[in-house]
Write a protein that holds these residues in place. Structure first.
Motif, PDB file in Angstrom:
ATOM      1  N   PHE A  40      23.581 -18.071 -14.766  1.00  0.00           N
ATOM      2  CA  PHE A  40      23.321 -18.254 -13.336  1.00  0.00           C
ATOM      3  C   PHE A  40      21.816 -18.223 -13.052  1.00  0.00           C
ATOM      4  CE2 PHE A  40      23.051 -16.876  -8.879  1.00  0.00           C
ATOM      5  CZ  PHE A  40      23.861 -17.843  -8.286  1.00  0.00           C
ATOM      6  N   GLY A  41      21.106 -17.330 -13.722  1.00  0.00           N
ATOM      7  CA  GLY A  41      19.652 -17.249 -13.539  1.00  0.00           C
ATOM      8  C   GLY A  41      18.955 -18.544 -13.903  1.00  0.00           C
ATOM      9  N   ASP A  42      19.424 -19.187 -14.979  1.00  0.00           N
ATOM     10  CA  ASP A  42      18.845 -20.473 -15.386  1.00  0.00           C
ATOM     11  C   ASP A  42      19.132 -21.557 -14.349  1.00  0.00           C
ATOM     12  OD1 ASP A  42      17.945 -19.276 -17.697  1.00  0.00           O
ATOM     13  OD2 ASP A  42      19.558 -20.074 -18.956  1.00  0.00           O
ATOM     14  N   LEU A  43      20.340 -21.536 -13.790  1.00  0.00           N
ATOM     15  CA  LEU A  43      20.691 -22.502 -12.752  1.00  0.00           C
ATOM     16  C   LEU A  43      19.754 -22.355 -11.555  1.00  0.00           C
ATOM     17  CD1 LEU A  43      22.568 -24.598 -11.341  1.00  0.00           C
ATOM     18  CD2 LEU A  43      23.970 -22.660 -10.619  1.00  0.00           C
ATOM     19  N   ILE A  44      19.525 -21.121 -11.127  1.00  0.00           N
ATOM     20  CA  ILE A  44      18.647 -20.873  -9.985  1.00  0.00           C
ATOM     21  C   ILE A  44      17.222 -21.312 -10.300  1.00  0.00           C
ATOM     22  CG2 ILE A  44      17.697 -19.065  -8.483  1.00  0.00           C
ATOM     23  CD1 ILE A  44      20.699 -19.859  -8.042  1.00  0.00           C
ATOM     24  N   ALA A  45      16.750 -21.034 -11.521  1.00  0.00           N
ATOM     25  CA  ALA A  45      15.397 -21.458 -11.915  1.00  0.00           C
ATOM     26  C   ALA A  45      15.281 -22.980 -11.894  1.00  0.00           C
ATOM     27  CB  ALA A  45      15.056 -20.907 -13.297  1.00  0.00           C
ATOM     28  N   ASP A  46      16.306 -23.672 -12.401  1.00  0.00           N
ATOM     29  CA  ASP A  46      16.294 -25.139 -12.374  1.00  0.00           C
ATOM     30  C   ASP A  46      16.301 -25.660 -10.947  1.00  0.00           C
ATOM     31  OD1 ASP A  46      16.268 -25.304 -15.122  1.00  0.00           O
ATOM     32  OD2 ASP A  46      18.437 -25.604 -15.307  1.00  0.00           O
ATOM     33  N   MET A  47      17.093 -25.028 -10.090  1.00  0.00           N
ATOM     34  CA  MET A  47      17.135 -25.448  -8.687  1.00  0.00           C
ATOM     35  C   MET A  47      15.783 -25.228  -8.019  1.00  0.00           C
ATOM     36  SD  MET A  47      20.854 -23.971  -7.524  1.00  0.00           S
ATOM     37  CE  MET A  47      20.524 -24.202  -5.773  1.00  0.00           C
ATOM     38  N   ALA A  48      15.137 -24.095  -8.318  1.00  0.00           N
ATOM     39  CA  ALA A  48      13.845 -23.787  -7.703  1.00  0.00           C
ATOM     40  C   ALA A  48      12.786 -24.814  -8.099  1.00  0.00           C
ATOM     41  CB  ALA A  48      13.394 -22.388  -8.096  1.00  0.00           C
TER      42      ALA A  48
END
Length: 185
Positions: free
Chosen positions: A84-92
């Motif tokens: 989930f953290g990677d998903l948020i980083a990619d979205m950011a």
């Protein structure tokens, strides 16, 4: 930005158009998600009021969106919590035009042998809008969640059922996305 449990249930009822006759099944799925760890990083219990930030609201919205495709609550929780953290980083890094969360049906197969390559290919990934053509054209179905549309729908649902404006909510989401660690969990 913090949300009370009652705000979240009202907004999700609005967003997912929950029929009052289906509320019991909806609540049961929600309980199964909570037992499986969604929304992420919540500590509630007897006498502890449930309060959510954007991290919890977004993880819950993504899980409910996947539930609509027929995936079990437990599998949704695994798919959402996985990286989930990677998903948020990619979205950011792509915040001006949010892309897609892509899940392949093979990711739902509990009995598939787990090879290192198979795991990397089968689990959910983030794709920018410009990268959609890089998804292999196979005979398999791919579930794609338009994250920009999901965030817009969430903001509209919270604005329709609460006292905050859609603009204020989107600004709060964008602020959280720019610094996801800033929100106390």
């Amino acid at each position: 930005m913090r949300f009370l449990y009652s705000e979240v249930t009202k907004a999700f009822g609005h967003r997912f158009q929950i029929d009052p006759t289906a509320k019991i099944a909806w609540n049961a799925r929600g309980q199964r998600l909570r037992k499986s760890g969604i929304p992420l990083d919540t500590k509630t219990g007897r006498g502890v009021p449930a309060e959510y930030g954007w991290r919890q609201v977004f993880s819950l919205a993504l899980a409910y969106h996947l539930l609509e495709t027929g995936i079990t609550p437990e599998r949704c929780a695994k798919l959402v919590s996985f990286q989930f953290g990677d998903l948020i980083a990619d979205m950011a890094s792509d915040s001006d035009d949010l892309g897609f969360y892509v899940v392949r049906p093979a990711a739902f197969d509990e009995y598939k042998p787990k090879t290192a390559l198979g795991r990397l290919v089968d689990f959910p990934i983030y794709k920018a809008r410009s990268e959609l053509s890089s998804i292999p054209a196979r005979a398999t179905v791919v579930i794609m969640v338009d994250l920009g549309q999901l965030v817009d729908q969430l903001c509209k649902a919270f604005a329709a059922t609460g006292e905050r404006s859609e603009t204020e909510l989107r600004k709060g989401f964008d602020t959280w996305l720019a610094n996801p660690g800033s929100e106390a969990t």
